[in-house]
Design a protein around this motif. Structure first.
Motif, PDB file in Angstrom:
ATOM      1  N   PHE A 186       0.830  -1.206   0.000  1.00  0.00           N
ATOM      2  CA  PHE A 186       0.000   0.000   0.000  1.00  0.00           C
ATOM      3  C   PHE A 186       0.865   1.257   0.000  1.00  0.00           C
ATOM      4  O   PHE A 186       0.602   2.209  -0.742  1.00  0.00           O
ATOM      5  N   LYS A 216       2.196   1.968  -3.471  1.00  0.00           N
ATOM      6  CA  LYS A 216       1.182   2.475  -4.388  1.00  0.00           C
ATOM      7  C   LYS A 216       0.793   3.911  -4.068  1.00  0.00           C
ATOM      8  O   LYS A 216       0.630   4.738  -4.962  1.00  0.00           O
ATOM      9  N   ALA A 217       0.639   4.182  -2.792  1.00  0.00           N
ATOM     10  CA  ALA A 217       0.235   5.525  -2.391  1.00  0.00           C
ATOM     11  C   ALA A 217       1.338   6.536  -2.706  1.00  0.00           C
ATOM     12  O   ALA A 217       1.065   7.665  -3.115  1.00  0.00           O
ATOM     13  N   LEU A 265       3.451   6.255  -5.187  1.00  0.00           N
ATOM     14  CA  LEU A 265       3.440   6.396  -6.641  1.00  0.00           C
ATOM     15  C   LEU A 265       2.503   7.506  -7.105  1.00  0.00           C
ATOM     16  O   LEU A 265       2.803   8.234  -8.049  1.00  0.00           O
ATOM     17  N   VAL A 266       1.357   7.622  -6.452  1.00  0.00           N
ATOM     18  CA  VAL A 266       0.373   8.601  -6.893  1.00  0.00           C
ATOM     19  C   VAL A 266       0.466   9.911  -6.118  1.00  0.00           C
ATOM     20  O   VAL A 266      -0.467  10.707  -6.122  1.00  0.00           O
ATOM     21  N   GLY A 267       1.607  10.134  -5.484  1.00  0.00           N
ATOM     22  CA  GLY A 267       1.885  11.456  -4.972  1.00  0.00           C
ATOM     23  C   GLY A 267       1.530  11.726  -3.521  1.00  0.00           C
ATOM     24  O   GLY A 267       1.562  12.879  -3.097  1.00  0.00           O
ATOM     25  N   PHE A 268       1.210  10.696  -2.753  1.00  0.00           N
ATOM     26  CA  PHE A 268       1.005  10.948  -1.330  1.00  0.00           C
ATOM     27  C   PHE A 268       2.342  10.968  -0.613  1.00  0.00           C
ATOM     28  O   PHE A 268       3.254  10.226  -0.956  1.00  0.00           O
ATOM     29  N   LYS A 314       2.808  17.946 -10.732  1.00  0.00           N
ATOM     30  CA  LYS A 314       3.409  17.695  -9.429  1.00  0.00           C
ATOM     31  C   LYS A 314       2.418  17.010  -8.489  1.00  0.00           C
ATOM     32  O   LYS A 314       2.762  16.073  -7.763  1.00  0.00           O
ATOM     33  N   LEU A 315       1.192  17.497  -8.518  1.00  0.00           N
ATOM     34  CA  LEU A 315       0.137  16.943  -7.655  1.00  0.00           C
ATOM     35  C   LEU A 315       0.000  15.438  -7.809  1.00  0.00           C
ATOM     36  O   LEU A 315      -0.231  14.720  -6.834  1.00  0.00           O
ATOM     37  N   VAL A 316       0.113  14.964  -9.039  1.00  0.00           N
ATOM     38  CA  VAL A 316      -0.090  13.538  -9.278  1.00  0.00           C
ATOM     39  C   VAL A 316       1.210  12.738  -9.278  1.00  0.00           C
ATOM     40  O   VAL A 316       1.264  11.620  -9.772  1.00  0.00           O
ATOM     41  N   GLY A 317       2.256  13.324  -8.708  1.00  0.00           N
ATOM     42  CA  GLY A 317       3.442  12.557  -8.410  1.00  0.00           C
ATOM     43  C   GLY A 317       4.556  12.570  -9.439  1.00  0.00           C
ATOM     44  O   GLY A 317       5.481  11.772  -9.343  1.00  0.00           O
ATOM     45  N   LYS A 336      -1.032   4.787 -12.642  1.00  0.00           N
ATOM     46  CA  LYS A 336      -1.374   5.701 -11.545  1.00  0.00           C
ATOM     47  C   LYS A 336      -2.884   5.799 -11.361  1.00  0.00           C
ATOM     48  O   LYS A 336      -3.394   5.762 -10.244  1.00  0.00           O
ATOM     49  N   GLU A 342      -4.205   2.684  -9.691  1.00  0.00           N
ATOM     50  CA  GLU A 342      -3.890   2.625  -8.261  1.00  0.00           C
ATOM     51  C   GLU A 342      -4.762   3.602  -7.474  1.00  0.00           C
ATOM     52  O   GLU A 342      -5.240   3.296  -6.380  1.00  0.00           O
ATOM     53  N   LEU A 343      -4.948   4.788  -8.048  1.00  0.00           N
ATOM     54  CA  LEU A 343      -5.813   5.770  -7.378  1.00  0.00           C
ATOM     55  C   LEU A 343      -7.230   5.242  -7.237  1.00  0.00           C
ATOM     56  O   LEU A 343      -7.887   5.462  -6.216  1.00  0.00           O
ATOM     57  N   ILE A 394      -7.435   2.848  -4.311  1.00  0.00           N
ATOM     58  CA  ILE A 394      -7.446   3.555  -3.032  1.00  0.00           C
ATOM     59  C   ILE A 394      -8.793   4.244  -2.849  1.00  0.00           C
ATOM     60  O   ILE A 394      -9.372   4.229  -1.764  1.00  0.00           O
ATOM     61  N   LEU A 419      -6.361  -0.965   4.851  1.00  0.00           N
ATOM     62  CA  LEU A 419      -5.829  -2.230   4.348  1.00  0.00           C
ATOM     63  C   LEU A 419      -6.906  -3.297   4.248  1.00  0.00           C
ATOM     64  O   LEU A 419      -7.000  -4.007   3.247  1.00  0.00           O
ATOM     65  N   LEU A 470      -9.066  -2.553   1.336  1.00  0.00           N
ATOM     66  CA  LEU A 470      -8.410  -2.897   0.067  1.00  0.00           C
ATOM     67  C   LEU A 470      -8.440  -4.401  -0.171  1.00  0.00           C
ATOM     68  O   LEU A 470      -8.711  -4.851  -1.276  1.00  0.00           O
TER      69      LEU A 470
END
Lengths: 134, 134
Positions: free
Chosen positions: A49, A52-53, A55-58, B54-57, B95, B98-99, B102, B126, B129
């Motif tokens: 997790f 993955k998180a 990867l998407v910018g968290f 940037k926001l999306v990684g 991406k 994965e988003l 989540i 978790l 998921l």
DNA sequence: CTTGACTCTATAGCATACTTTAGGGTTTAG
DNA sequence: CTAAACCCTAAAGTATGCTATAGAGTCAAG
């Protein structure tokens, strides 16, 4: 499961695993009699997790917050959880929509840009975004 | 347009704008007779793109690459552009998926977790998921 | 019983992306 | 004409997220 095995299973460096532990992203594992870390299988899904998180910018802090979602008598109320998940859902929807815009711009470039002999239209990401009408 | 106006328009700090220039994310603006930067309106959309990416990684270097997509006689061939955009499209699709995972986990928590009086099921990201079957 | 692979802690160093500081010039309103 | 608000460069400092180093103990195979 010792740290080396966890590392090769998840593809996360041993040093990084210890770093995540120090940042409280994963809980402190039991120790073997010799002091070695002894991880439970649950740790694997936590780490997947986290990957993955990330990867998407968290950020790691945001990921920690996501992992900490729980309704418990003494800590978080239902209301808090509802509110927090709503905020994060809004953020995620925003990210998805931005990714879709970038995706459609890239698609446009991919499909049309090289149609002719160096046709120059929509050949930059910005012009492809501007002309996007979807 | 001077740097202060560009900063308040885009919500990006003045120092950060100069930093982006130094990293070649935005092109060097003209200068007024007094040496002040004089930006064209185009810079705004570049900066908005940078914020979104940037926001999306995406890293600044990846963003630079995206901004540099162009088919030009001496620099990039159609083939290169096709290949690069395909790689980036794959990344973006990954991406997005994965988003979405989540998102569906958070939705599940948001909807079901607080249904009863502290019902504890699916209350962590978790477990939400793991139990996801979509 | 030693050698190589593994583990430990503690600490330092590094890349990215800013952010602040220092020291200075410019502009504009009163 | 001066004070506040703006701009400049250059360089140092900071936060995040690792990554490497030093120095040491543990373990399994030959």
């Amino acid at each position: 499961m010792k740290i080396g095995e966890l590392s090769s299973t998840t593809g996360i460096d041993i040093q990084t695993l210890r770093y995540y532990e120090s940042q409280n992203l994963i809980s402190k594992p039991k120790r073997l009699s010799n002091g070695y870390r002894d991880y439970s299988d649950d740790t694997i899904s936590t780490l997947q997790f986290i990957k993955k998180a990330k990867l998407v910018g968290f950020t790691l802090n945001e990921i920690k917050e996501l992992l900490e979602i729980q309704v418990t008598k003494d800590k978080h109320t239902c209301h808090e959880v509802k509110e927090f998940t709503q905020v994060k859902l809004d953020e995620i929807n925003h990210k998805i929509s931005e990714l879709k815009k970038i995706k459609s711009a890239l698609s446009k470039i991919h499909q049309t840009c090289c149609g002719g002999f160096e046709s120059a239209e929509n050949c930059s990401i910005l012009s492809a975004l501007e002309n996007s009408d979807d």
